[in-house]
Scaffold this active site. Structure first.
Site: not given
Ligand code: 3PY
Ligand code: MG
Length: 254
Positions: A45, A149, A175
């Site tokens: 990102h 995530e 996420d």
């Molecule tokens: C998230 O929290 O989804 C990440 O990928 C960390 O930036």
């Molecule tokens: Mg993430």
């Protein structure tokens, strides 16, 4: 010979790193000289291309800190490239199944554990080893983390965590919070996220893995450390700039 990041992570003290989203070797070198234990480059990102990352990894290693790369995706080419450039660890996003975790390990480790391809010399120089020494030690010297995530990953935790050669799990709580709230929330401290993180910490303990997570500030880092996490992104570069600016300006009398 050195296995410094692995050795450091075997100690009790949490390992706190900064998280870079902006490109620039000079800034990476400066950040590496702050009190953080290491610097992570976010190639998923962040606004960092590979040529930027290669120079930044050199600057971080030159400052004597481990460089960590969150790669764009769980892809053998991207993972090999980051390790060849001298990263001590890679973090791969969205690892949702045992099959994906096995593919990740294959990309990051040389035979017989995996299928990492040989090439490049930055990693050999960064490790201060001969090529033969690096080949013999790389599977221990470098670490690979699978990001947890999604709901699928939480359901498959032990299947993922027990993949031989995997070194740690790394929670992406943003996420994860989006997934658990069906797209309605973005909260790294939501109760369902914290419950899921307890499961991740327990799976790490059972499988002898390092428990890592993106925290982003001190309060969240403290909450995650209390849960047993020890490999933590403590602050993003843009937040460090903002906090520094605010700290200066609040004391200027105008
Ligand atoms: C998230 O929290 O989804 C990440 O990928 C960390 O930036
Ligand atoms: Mg993430």
């Amino acid at each position: 010979m050195s296995t410094s990041l692995r050795d450091r992570l075997a100690t009790e003290t949490p390992f706190l790193f900064s998280w870079m989203t902006m490109a620039g070797a000079q800034m990476a070198g400066q950040l590496a000289r702050l009190r953080f234990d290491g610097v992570t480059l976010d190639l998923q990102h962040g606004l960092i291309g590979f040529a930027d990352a290669a120079a930044m990894i050199g600057a971080i290693n030159g400052a004597g800190k481990p460089a960590i790369v969150r790669v764009l995706w769980n892809d053998p080419g991207l993972i090999g490239q980051a390790l060849d450039a001298g990263a001590s660890a890679v973090i791969a996003p969205m690892v949702n199944s045992r099959t994906q975790a096995e593919a990740l390990v294959k990309s990051a480790k040389y035979p017989p554990m995996g299928q990492r391809s040989w090439g490049g010399y930055a990693m050999v120089q960064a490790a201060k080893m001969t090529p033969a020494e690096y080949l013999a030690q790389a599977n221990k010297y470098t670490l690979v983390f699978a990001m947890i995530e999604t709901r699928e990953a939480i359901h498959a935790l032990d299947e993922i965590a027990s993949v031989p050669g995997l070194d740690g799990l790394f929670v992406g709580p943003s996420d994860l919070s989006i997934a658990l709230s069906n797209g309605t929330g973005l909260n790294r401290m939501a109760s369902d996220v914290l419950e899921a993180m307890d499961k991740v910490a327990a799976a790490c303990k059972r499988n002898n893995l390092v428990a890592g997570a993106f925290a982003g500030d001190a309060a969240i880092a403290n909450a995650y450390i209390a849960k047993g996490f020890k490999f933590l992104a403590a602050a993003i570069d843009v937040d460090l700039l903002r906090l520094g600016a605010e700290a200066v300006l609040k004391d200027v009398k105008i």
